[in-house]
Design an enzyme around this catalytic site. Structure first.
Site, PDB file in Angstrom:
ATOM      1  N   LYS A  48       0.845  -1.203   0.000  1.00 53.85           N
ATOM      2  CA  LYS A  48       0.000   0.000   0.000  1.00 53.85           C
ATOM      3  C   LYS A  48       0.881   1.255   0.000  1.00 53.85           C
ATOM      4  CE  LYS A  48      -0.238   0.029   5.038  1.00 53.85           C
ATOM      5  NZ  LYS A  48      -0.879  -0.652   6.164  1.00 53.85           N
ATOM      6  N   TYR A 287      16.911  30.721   8.806  1.00 55.11           N
ATOM      7  CA  TYR A 287      15.774  31.541   9.242  1.00 55.11           C
ATOM      8  C   TYR A 287      15.649  31.578  10.759  1.00 55.11           C
ATOM      9  CZ  TYR A 287      13.961  31.306   4.444  1.00 55.11           C
ATOM     10  OH  TYR A 287      13.794  31.399   3.086  1.00 55.11           O
TER      11      TYR A 287
END
Ligand SMILES: *Cc1c(COP(=O)(O)O)cnc(C)c1O
Length: 392
Positions: A48, A287
Site C-alpha cells: 500500500k 531563518y
C-alpha cells in the site's frame, strides 16, 4: 553486520535535488527470508501507499518474480493501478487485496471489473459488492473483524447480525477473515496480542459455521516474525508483510531485536553538498537565527528541505552522513536546503554526497536514527522521502 548490505555505486546528481535510491534486490531478499518462516500458508505482501514509498510497480514486479502470489494495496484505485501494471507483465494470476475496503458502488464495480478481492467491514460494503456481481457462482470476499484497533471491521456486539447480513447476500462467499494487531511490535504487550488472537478465533468459529473453508490472516510483520511466541495457538494463517519487506525491524530497540536482524535496508536517500563555508564565532544560521556559532566552524549547505520530505521538524535535531561522518543539522531546515556542521569532516567539499538516509561508516543514518530525530516511526520516513524521484 548483515544489515550493512551495500547499495551499488554512489549516485550522481542529474538534477541537484534529493534522490531516493531503492534496492529491489534487498526487497527480494527480505521477501525470501520472511517467506521461509511461513508455517503453512505463504504470506502476502503489503505494498500500500506506493509500497511504503518504494514504488508500487517495481516492488510488485520483484515480489511476483520471487514467488509472491498475493499483494495487498490501500485503496481500490491503487488496486486497479496495480492490476493494470501486472497484466502488462504477465501477473494475471496474482491476487490483489485493497485493504481499505469498498467505499462506494464505484469501488465495487472496480473490484469486479479488475478482479480485486473486496474487503468488507460492514453490511453497506457487502451490499455494494453484492449489487455489482452478476456472475454464475458466488464472488469471494474478504471480511474484516475488529479485535483491538478500534478501526475498521465488524464488532463483537454486531457479530450475529453481521453474519446474518452476509448470509443474505447469496452471491457472496467469504473466503478470508482479516484483523489487525495493535501492538505486536512491543514485547511488553504480549497480553494484548493474545487477547486479540482470542477475539479473532471467536469470530472465526462463528464464521466457520457457514463458511467452513474460510482462511485466516491476523499477523503484520511483527506478529509474523514473532509468531511462535505471539500467536502459538492460531491455526494456519496468512502473514501480511509490510514494514519488514522494506528492511524495517519491527523489534528494533527491544529485547526481540535479533528476530529482525537479517532484514536488509531497501531505501537510501542522498542530496548534494552545494557548498562548504567557514562560519565565524557569533554568526547565526538560517531563518530565525536559531543557531549561533560559538566558535569558528565549517558548514555544508545540503540540497534538501521540507519540500523534499526532509521535515522542518529536523531543524537543529537531524543528522546527515557525509564521507562516513555524522553531521548535525544547524538551525532551521528550509524549503529546499539545510545547513549541517562539517567542522570535523576536514575534506568535505562542493559536490560531495550527503546521505539523509543510509550511507557508509559510523555516520550512517538508519531509519531508526532519522525517526527518533524526526519524532516519528520509520514507516513515515519511507512514505515521505519515497516521494522524491527514485532510482533503482
Ligand atoms: C499496513 C498493514 C499491514 C502491514 O503492517 P506492517 O506492520 O507494515 O507489516 C498489515 N495489515 C493491514 C491491514 C495493514 O493496514
Amino acid at each position: 553486520m548483515p544489515n550493512m548490505q551495500r547499495f551499488s555505486s554512489p549516485p550522481d546528481f542529474p538534477t541537484g535535488l534529493p534522490l531516493t535510491r531503492i534496492s529491489l534486490d534487498n526487497v527480494r531478499r527480505n521477501w525470501l527470508f520472511l517467506a521461509s518462516k511461513a508455517k503453512t500458508l505463504p504470506p502476502l505482501a503489503v505494498i500500500k501507499a506506493d509500497a511504503y514509498g518504494h514504488g508500487l510497480g517495481p516492488v510488485a514486479k520483484v515480489l511476483v518474480e520471487a514467488g509472491c502470489r498475493t499483494l495487498a494495496v490501500g485503496s481500490m484505485d491503487e488496486g486497479v493501478l496495480l492490476r493494470n501494471m501486472l497484466s502488462d507483465s504477465g501477473g494475471e494470476a496474482v491476487s490483489i487485496i485493497p485493504l481499505l475496503g469498498v467505499l462506494s458502488p464505484r469501488d465495487a464495480a472496480s473490484a469486479v471489473t479488475h478482479n480485486l478481492l473486496p474487503v468488507v467491514s460492514s453490511p453497506e460494503e457487502a451490499a455494494f459488492v453484492s449489487q455489482a456481481w452478476s456472475g454464475a457462482s458466488p464472488l469471494t470476499v474478504a471480511v474484516k473483524v475488529e479485535t483491538g484497533m478500534a478501526r475498521l471491521g465488524f464488532r463483537e456486539y454486531e457479530r450475529e447480525q453481521f453474519i446474518g447480513s452476509l448470509r443474505s447476500f447469496a452471491n457472496l462467499k467469504p473466503s478470508l477473515l482479516l484483523s489487525h494487531l495493535a501492538a505486536a511490535d512491543d514485547p511488553n504487550k504480549h497480553a494484548t496480542v493474545a487477547a486479540q488472537a482470542e477475539r479473532f478465533l471467536t469470530a472465526y468459529a462463528a464464521m466457520r459455521v457457514f463458511w467452513p473453508d474460510i482462511a485466516l490472516s491476523l499477523a503484520n510483520s511483527a506478529g509474523f516474525i514473532a509468531q511462535d511466541v505471539l500467536l502459538p495457538s492460531l491455526p494456519s494463517h496468512i502473514g501480511r508483510l509490510g514494514f519488514a519487506l522494506y528492511g524495517g525491524n519491527p523489534f528494533a530497540g527491544t529485547s526481540w531485536e535479533h528476530l529482525g536482524e537479517p532484514l536488509l535496508p531497501a531505501m537510501e536517500v542522498t542530496a548534494p553538498v552545494m557548498g562548504v563555508y567557514d562560519l565565524t564565532s557569533g554568526q547565526t544560521v538560517s531563518y530565525g537565527c536559531t543557531y549561533t556559532a560559538e566558535r569558528k566552524m565549517r558548514v555544508a549547505i545540503i540540497g534538501a528541505g521540507y519540500a523534499d520530505g526532509f521535515s522542518r521538524g529536523l531543524s537543529g535535531k537531524g543528522h546527515v552522513c557525509i564521507r562516513g561522518r555524522r553531521c548535525p543539522v544547524l538551525g532551521r531546515v528550509c524549503m529546499q536546503m539545510h545547513v549541517v556542521d562539517v567542522t570535523h569532516v576536514s575534506c568535505a567539499s562542493f559536490g560531495d554526497i550527503a546521505y539523509l538516509l543510509g550511507g557508509e561508516g559510523p555516520g550512517r543514518v538508519t531509519p531508526g536514527d532519522l525517526a527518533r530525530d524526526w519524532g516519528t516511526i520509520p514507516h513515515e520516513i519511507f512514505c515521505s522521502l519515497g516521494k522524491n524521484p527514485r532510482v533503482y
